[in-house]
Design a protein around this motif. Sequence first.
Motif, PDB file in Angstrom:
ATOM      1  N   UNK A  29     114.024  59.874   6.794  1.00  0.00           N
ATOM      2  CA  UNK A  29     115.095  59.346   5.965  1.00  0.00           C
ATOM      3  C   UNK A  29     115.949  58.412   6.817  1.00  0.00           C
ATOM      4  N   UNK A  30     116.493  57.378   6.204  1.00  0.00           N
ATOM      5  CA  UNK A  30     117.320  56.444   6.976  1.00  0.00           C
ATOM      6  C   UNK A  30     118.532  57.136   7.572  1.00  0.00           C
ATOM      7  N   UNK A  31     119.046  58.162   6.902  1.00  0.00           N
ATOM      8  CA  UNK A  31     120.199  58.877   7.433  1.00  0.00           C
ATOM      9  C   UNK A  31     119.832  59.595   8.732  1.00  0.00           C
ATOM     10  N   UNK A  32     118.666  60.246   8.744  1.00  0.00           N
ATOM     11  CA  UNK A  32     118.185  60.945   9.940  1.00  0.00           C
ATOM     12  C   UNK A  32     117.997  59.955  11.074  1.00  0.00           C
ATOM     13  N   UNK A  33     117.382  58.839  10.771  1.00  0.00           N
ATOM     14  CA  UNK A  33     117.137  57.816  11.781  1.00  0.00           C
ATOM     15  C   UNK A  33     118.451  57.234  12.309  1.00  0.00           C
ATOM     16  N   UNK A  34     119.392  56.995  11.412  1.00  0.00           N
ATOM     17  CA  UNK A  34     120.699  56.473  11.820  1.00  0.00           C
ATOM     18  C   UNK A  34     121.397  57.450  12.770  1.00  0.00           C
ATOM     19  N   UNK A  35     121.393  58.724  12.418  1.00  0.00           N
ATOM     20  CA  UNK A  35     122.024  59.730  13.274  1.00  0.00           C
ATOM     21  C   UNK A  35     121.336  59.818  14.635  1.00  0.00           C
ATOM     22  N   UNK A  36     120.001  59.742  14.635  1.00  0.00           N
ATOM     23  CA  UNK A  36     119.254  59.821  15.891  1.00  0.00           C
ATOM     24  C   UNK A  36     119.564  58.631  16.782  1.00  0.00           C
ATOM     25  N   UNK A  37     119.614  57.454  16.211  1.00  0.00           N
ATOM     26  CA  UNK A  37     119.934  56.253  16.992  1.00  0.00           C
ATOM     27  C   UNK A  37     121.358  56.333  17.534  1.00  0.00           C
ATOM     28  N   UNK A  38     122.265  56.812  16.707  1.00  0.00           N
ATOM     29  CA  UNK A  38     123.666  56.945  17.131  1.00  0.00           C
ATOM     30  C   UNK A  38     123.798  57.980  18.251  1.00  0.00           C
ATOM     31  N   UNK A  39     123.070  59.083  18.139  1.00  0.00           N
ATOM     32  CA  UNK A  39     123.149  60.130  19.163  1.00  0.00           C
ATOM     33  C   UNK A  39     122.551  59.678  20.490  1.00  0.00           C
ATOM     34  N   UNK A  40     121.743  58.624  20.447  1.00  0.00           N
ATOM     35  CA  UNK A  40     121.140  58.085  21.669  1.00  0.00           C
ATOM     36  C   UNK A  40     121.924  56.886  22.213  1.00  0.00           C
ATOM     37  N   UNK A  44     127.547  53.360  15.646  1.00  0.00           N
ATOM     38  CA  UNK A  44     127.250  53.811  14.280  1.00  0.00           C
ATOM     39  C   UNK A  44     126.838  52.661  13.364  1.00  0.00           C
ATOM     40  N   UNK A  45     127.570  51.547  13.431  1.00  0.00           N
ATOM     41  CA  UNK A  45     127.251  50.401  12.582  1.00  0.00           C
ATOM     42  C   UNK A  45     125.897  49.797  12.901  1.00  0.00           C
ATOM     43  N   UNK A  51     118.296  51.098  11.225  1.00  0.00           N
ATOM     44  CA  UNK A  51     117.558  51.949  10.285  1.00  0.00           C
ATOM     45  C   UNK A  51     117.224  51.173   9.010  1.00  0.00           C
ATOM     46  N   UNK A  52     118.172  50.387   8.518  1.00  0.00           N
ATOM     47  CA  UNK A  52     117.920  49.547   7.328  1.00  0.00           C
ATOM     48  C   UNK A  52     116.784  48.567   7.597  1.00  0.00           C
ATOM     49  N   UNK A  53     116.811  47.934   8.764  1.00  0.00           N
ATOM     50  CA  UNK A  53     115.784  46.945   9.105  1.00  0.00           C
ATOM     51  C   UNK A  53     114.408  47.586   9.236  1.00  0.00           C
TER      52      UNK A  53
END
Length: 148
Positions: A29-40, A44-45, A51-53
């Motif tokens: 899910x894009x939300x999961x991916x967004x959180x994972x990228x942010x945690x790394x 956030x933006x 994730x959208x791309x």
Amino acid sequence: VVRSRSASDFPSARRLFLALDASGSGVLGKEVLTMALHSRGLGAGKAKLVAEAMDFGRDGTVSWSEFAASCVDLGDPMLRRDMEILFAQADADEDGRLRQGDLARLLLTEGCVDGEAAAELLPDIAGHGDPEAEFGLEAFLLHFADTL
């Protein structure tokens, strides 16, 4: 390019995808991916934009092939032959030049659902803003080598 390879060609990306796919569904899910990228460490933006791309199909999820395609360095010299084949497939009239229509077909074939992306990419690859621009294989390869 990713479709012509196996998951074993991208072991780091595959391990990360499987780690993020806690449910085992085969999609993120894009939300999961967004959180994972942010945690790394990604802001956030930016994490949301990335994730959208990565969601080429615009269905709210990122499949393994979308994830892998987003991780591949298309400028890698080891992928040159794959990129040459991709260029040749897009060159409908076989004149060694790509135009906006060729690029639009390529993007649609590779999973980009919005043909407008060709109009946005064409000036960048061709090196100028002329909508009638065209470019050859070397400019195509250089674009990916320079932008990644």
